[in-house]
Design a protein around this motif. Structure first.
Motif, PDB file in Angstrom:
ATOM      1  N   PHE A  63      33.498  38.836  46.917  1.00  0.00           N
ATOM      2  CA  PHE A  63      34.712  38.215  46.391  1.00  0.00           C
ATOM      3  C   PHE A  63      34.414  37.000  45.522  1.00  0.00           C
ATOM      4  CE2 PHE A  63      38.468  35.510  46.551  1.00  0.00           C
ATOM      5  CZ  PHE A  63      39.489  36.416  46.330  1.00  0.00           C
ATOM      6  N   ASN A  65      32.500  34.297  43.011  1.00  0.00           N
ATOM      7  CA  ASN A  65      31.710  34.345  41.777  1.00  0.00           C
ATOM      8  C   ASN A  65      30.287  33.829  41.958  1.00  0.00           C
ATOM      9  OD1 ASN A  65      34.123  35.133  40.644  1.00  0.00           O
ATOM     10  ND2 ASN A  65      34.630  33.103  39.855  1.00  0.00           N
ATOM     11  N   ASP A  81      33.257  30.341  29.435  1.00  0.00           N
ATOM     12  CA  ASP A  81      33.960  31.175  28.453  1.00  0.00           C
ATOM     13  C   ASP A  81      35.464  30.958  28.501  1.00  0.00           C
ATOM     14  OD1 ASP A  81      34.724  32.440  30.754  1.00  0.00           O
ATOM     15  OD2 ASP A  81      33.962  34.431  30.217  1.00  0.00           O
ATOM     16  N   SER A  82      35.896  29.849  29.109  1.00  0.00           N
ATOM     17  CA  SER A  82      37.341  29.621  29.206  1.00  0.00           C
ATOM     18  C   SER A  82      37.884  28.964  27.938  1.00  0.00           C
ATOM     19  CB  SER A  82      37.666  28.821  30.460  1.00  0.00           C
ATOM     20  OG  SER A  82      37.459  29.658  31.590  1.00  0.00           O
ATOM     21  N   CYS A 120      33.831  30.727  34.468  1.00  0.00           N
ATOM     22  CA  CYS A 120      35.147  30.135  34.233  1.00  0.00           C
ATOM     23  C   CYS A 120      35.007  28.643  34.028  1.00  0.00           C
ATOM     24  CB  CYS A 120      36.054  30.351  35.418  1.00  0.00           C
ATOM     25  SG  CYS A 120      36.268  32.062  35.817  1.00  0.00           S
TER      26      CYS A 120
ATOM     27  N   PHE B 335      40.665  35.653  31.526  1.00  0.00           N
ATOM     28  CA  PHE B 335      40.435  34.789  32.682  1.00  0.00           C
ATOM     29  C   PHE B 335      41.308  35.224  33.868  1.00  0.00           C
ATOM     30  CE2 PHE B 335      42.123  31.246  35.165  1.00  0.00           C
ATOM     31  CZ  PHE B 335      40.962  30.745  35.733  1.00  0.00           C
ATOM     32  N   GLN B 338      40.373  38.597  35.414  1.00  0.00           N
ATOM     33  CA  GLN B 338      39.138  38.504  36.174  1.00  0.00           C
ATOM     34  C   GLN B 338      39.344  37.763  37.488  1.00  0.00           C
ATOM     35  OE1 GLN B 338      35.560  37.035  33.992  1.00  0.00           O
ATOM     36  NE2 GLN B 338      35.621  35.454  35.529  1.00  0.00           N
ATOM     37  N   GLU B 339      40.188  36.752  37.471  1.00  0.00           N
ATOM     38  CA  GLU B 339      40.354  35.912  38.656  1.00  0.00           C
ATOM     39  C   GLU B 339      41.452  36.409  39.598  1.00  0.00           C
ATOM     40  OE1 GLU B 339      38.395  33.508  39.821  1.00  0.00           O
ATOM     41  OE2 GLU B 339      37.057  34.067  38.188  1.00  0.00           O
ATOM     42  N   CYS B 341      42.977  38.118  42.555  1.00  0.00           N
ATOM     43  CA  CYS B 341      42.250  38.424  43.791  1.00  0.00           C
ATOM     44  C   CYS B 341      42.331  39.903  44.128  1.00  0.00           C
ATOM     45  CB  CYS B 341      42.754  37.561  44.940  1.00  0.00           C
ATOM     46  SG  CYS B 341      44.320  38.084  45.654  1.00  0.00           S
TER      47      CYS B 341
END
Lengths: 154, 420
Positions: A63, A65, A81-82, A120, B335, B338-339, B341
Motif C-alpha cells: 500500500f 509508496n 512529479d507533482s 509525489c 496524482f 495514483q494516490e 486508496c
C-alpha cells in the motif's frame, strides 16, 4: 532470519503501541533500512515475528509508496512529479537523468548504483523543481547542477 | 503587523532550542493553563474562532468539545504533520524551525481533552524536521514539560514521533489512524467520529501542525487578540504560500484575509517577466481555480468559499499564460488517480479514467464527447458519491478548469495537438 539488531529495533517500536501488529509498518521500515528492499523471504520473516499472516503483511506493504517490494539500487533518486515541479519543468530533469544514467522511471542502472522513482510532492514547492537522493533534498535543481549532484553518489 | 507563528524563526535556519524558545515566552502558556480547567481551555479556543489549518477549516475548540472528558484512559492527541497536498509547504517551515511551539501547542491541546498519549505523524520526506522534532521532544522530557506529573500538576503526557511511509491518504484523519494502527491507510466510516472512537478505538483528536502552533498564542493573548489579527471574520494569521512562475516563490505569515493580489504581486514579486497570470489553485491541488476576477477576494475560509473554491491549505499554485491548463490538470489527476486508496469504486475506477481522457486530449487525440465525459465525472465523483473527500477534491480543479479554460480544451480537440 531477522538479525538481533533488526529484532531489537522492531521491539522498540512494538513498545509504543498497545498491540503488536500495530508496529508492523515500523517493522517493515526497520528491515528495509538494513536490506534496501523487502523480498518475499524477508516479508515472511517479518510476518512470523509480528505474529501476522504473510498475506496480511503483504496487503500493508504494497500500500505504501516508500516500502520497496522490488530491488532498488544503492541510491534511490526520488524525482518530484507533482504540480509545482511540473510547472517549473521537472520533465527536463527526468530527460537529463535518462540521458546520463540510461534509466527511466522505475528502473535501476545495471551497475546497481541508482534507481529512479517518481515521487509525489516533496513539500518544497517554492524551490521547484526538487528531487531527493537517499536522505538528501535538492531544490531549484537545474539540468547543469544535476551532473554534479549525481557524482556525489557512488 | 504581528506574526506570532513565525516572528522568532532564525534567519540562519537553525531551529530554536528549548532555552531560546523559553526566552521568548515559550511554555508560559503551559504554566497558565495548568491553573485552568480543561473545559475553560476548550471554551477559550472555541471563542477565538481558530479554524483547522489543514484545509477543512473546522472550529478547533468545537472539535475538541466532542471528546468525552470523563472517558477512561487512554485518549490520544495527534499532530497531523503528513503534509502532502501538492503545492503545500507551510507546515515544513514550522516543523523545521520552531519545534517547541508545536510541542507546547500539543501539550496544551492534550490537556484540553485530557489525553495522556500523543503522536506527531510526520511525513517521511521531512528528514530535517524528523531530526529537529526528535531532539525537541527529548529536551521537553528533560525539562519536565512531557512525561509524568508535568510541572507538578498531576497531568501526564507522553509524546512519540511516528514517521510515515508515504501515501496522500494518510492526511485524511481516519486513514491516518488506520496507518498508525499498522493498517492500510483507508478512510473509516463516520460516525463514529474519532473524537469518540479513534486510535485503537479510543477518543482521539487529530489537528494540523499550523493549528496546534496557534494554541500557545491564543492561551497567552486571549481570544479577542487572536480575532483582531485577521483582516476579516475568520480569525488569526495564516501561513500563505505561492509557487509556480512568479518572481519570488515563498511562504509568509500574514493576516487572515490577505488578498490573492497582495500575495502574488507584493510578496511573490509578481509574475516572471513575459508571463501573465491566468489562474491559481488557492489552497493546494484539491481546490477550485480562482482567476483574475478573484484577485481581490480576501483569502479566508468564508470569502474563498463564496468565490466558488476553498481556502484549503492557503498555499497558491499559479498557472501562467505559457503553461498548458490541460497539462496542468492532467498532472493533478495523475496524482489523485495514483494516490486513490482503491477502497471505494467510483474513486478507484473514475480517477484513472479521467486521467486517461485528459492524456488523450493533451496528446491531440481528444473528441468533443470527452468534455461531456469529464463533466459527467465531476458530478459522479462529487461529495456524497465516494467514501471520503479525495475524489471530490480531485474534481475541484477539473470542474473549474472546464469552466474557466474551456477554450483551451476545445483548441486541443479541434487542432489535434497541444498548442503550448
Amino acid at each position: 532470519m531477522l538479525t538481533t539488531e533488526e529484532k531489537y529495533e522492531i521491539d522498540k517500536a512494538i513498545h509504543h503501541v498497545p498491540e503488536k501488529k500495530a508496529a508492523c509498518i515500523e517493522a517493515l521500515k526497520v528491515v528495509q533500512s538494513h536490506r534496501r528492499w523487502i523480498s518475499n523471504e524477508t516479508l515472511c520473516e517479518v510476518a512470523e515475528y509480528m505474529e501476522m499472516s504473510p498475506d496480511a503483511l503483504e496487503a500493508v506493504s504494497t500500500f505504501y509508496n516508500m516500502l520497496f517490494r522490488k530491488p532498488v539500487g544503492r541510491h534511490v533518486i526520488l524525482l518530484c512529479d507533482s504540480i509545482s515541479c511540473w510547472v517549473m519543468g521537472y520533465k527536463e530533469l527526468q530527460q537529463q537523468i535518462t540521458k546520463r544514467l540510461g534509466i527511466t522511471l522505475g528502473e535501476t542502472t545495471t551497475d546497481d548504483r541508482f534507481t529512479l522513482l517518481p515521487n509525489c510532492c516533496l513539500g518544497t514547492c517554492d524551490c521547484a523543481p526538487a528531487l531527493m537522493i537517499d536522505n538528501d533534498l535538492y531544490r531549484n535543481v537545474t539540468t547543469e547542477q544535476l551532473d554534479e549532484i549525481l557524482k556525489k553518489y557512488e | 503587523m504581528e506574526k506570532p507563528l513565525t516572528q522568532h524563526i532564525r534567519k540562519d535556519g537553525r531551529p530554536l532550542t528549548l532555552k531560546e524558545y523559553e526566552a521568548v515566552g515559550g511554555y508560559q502558556a503551559l504554566r497558565k493553563i495548568l491553573k485552568m480547567t480543561p473545559k475553560e481551555v476548550q471554551v477559550l479556543v472555541k471563542e477565538s474562532n481558530l479554524r483547522g489549518r489543514g484545509g477543512a477549516g473546522f472550529n478547533t475548540g468545537l472539535k475538541w468539545s466532542f471528546v468525552p472528558l470523563n472517558a477512561p484512559k487512554p485518549k490520544y492527541l495527534i499532530a497531523n504533520a503528513d503534509e502532502m497536498e501538492p503545492g503545500t509547504f507551510k507546515d515544513r517551515i514550522l516543523l523545521e524551525n520552531t519545534p517547541h511551539q508545536l510541542i507546547e501547542g500539543m501539550i496544551l491541546s492534550a490537556y484540553a481533552i485530557q489525553a495522556n498519549e500523543s503522536f506527531v505523524f510526520l511525513r517521511w520526506a521531512y528528514k530535517t524536521a524528523a531530526a529537529v522534532i526528535t531532539n525537541a521532544i527529548q529536551e521537553a522530557y528533560q525539562a519536565g514539560y512531557l512525561g509524568n506529573n508535568i510541572l507538578g500538576s498531576g497531568f501526564d503526557l507522553n509524546m512519540h514521533l511516528h514517521i510515515g511511509v508515504g501515501r496522500y491518504m494518510c492526511g485524511e484523519e481516519t486513514a491516518l489512524l488506520n496507518s498508525l494502527e499498522g493498517k492500510r491507510a483507508i478512510p473509516r466510516a463516520k460516525p463514529p467520529f474519532p473524537q469518540v472512537s479513534g486510535l485503537f478505538g479510543r477518543p482521539t483528536i487529530v489537528n494540523n501542525v499550523e493549528t496546534l502552533c496557534n494554541i500557545p498564542h491564543i492561551i497567552n493573548n486571549g481570544a479577542e487578540w487572536f480575532q483582531k489579527l485577521s483582516h476579516t471574520g475568520d480569525a488569526g494569521t495564516k501561513l500563505y504560500g505561492v509557487s509556480g512562475k512568479v518572481k519570488k516563490p515563498g511562504a509568509w505569515e500574514l493576516p487572515m484575509g490577505t488578498t490573492m493580489r497582495e500575495l502574488i504581486e507584493e510578496h511573490a514579486g509578481g509574475m516572471q517577466d513575459g508571463l501573465k497570470f491566468r489562474g491559481a489553485l488557492p489552497g493546494g491541488a484539491s481546490t477550485d481555480f480562482l482567476v483574475s476576477e478573484h484577485m481581490d477576494v480576501p483569502m479566508d475560509y468564508t470569502s474563498v468559499a463564496a468565490a466558488g473554491s476553498r481556502l484549503g491549505t492557503g498555499t497558491l499554485i499559479v498557472l501562467d499564460d505559457k503553461t498548458c491548463p490541460v497539462g496542468f490538470v492532467e498532472n493533478l489527476q495523475h496524482f489523485f488517480a495514483q494516490e486513490s486508496c482503491g477502497f471505494c469504486t467510483p474513486c478507484r475506477e473514475g480517477l484513472p479514467w479521467v486521467e486517461k481522457i485528459l492524456e488523450s486530449i493533451d496528446s491531440g487525440e481528444g473528441r468533443h464527447e470527452d468534455l461531456e465525459l469529464l463533466e459527467y465525472h465531476t458530478k459522479a465523483l462529487s461529495p456524497g458519491h465516494t467514501f471520503c473527500a479525495l475524489a471530490p477534491g480531485a474534481m475541484e480543479p477539473l470542474q473549474s478548469a472546464l469552466k474557466y479554460f474551456r477554450e483551451d480544451f476545445e483548441t486541443h480537440i479541434n487542432e489535434h495537438r497541444c498548442p503550448y
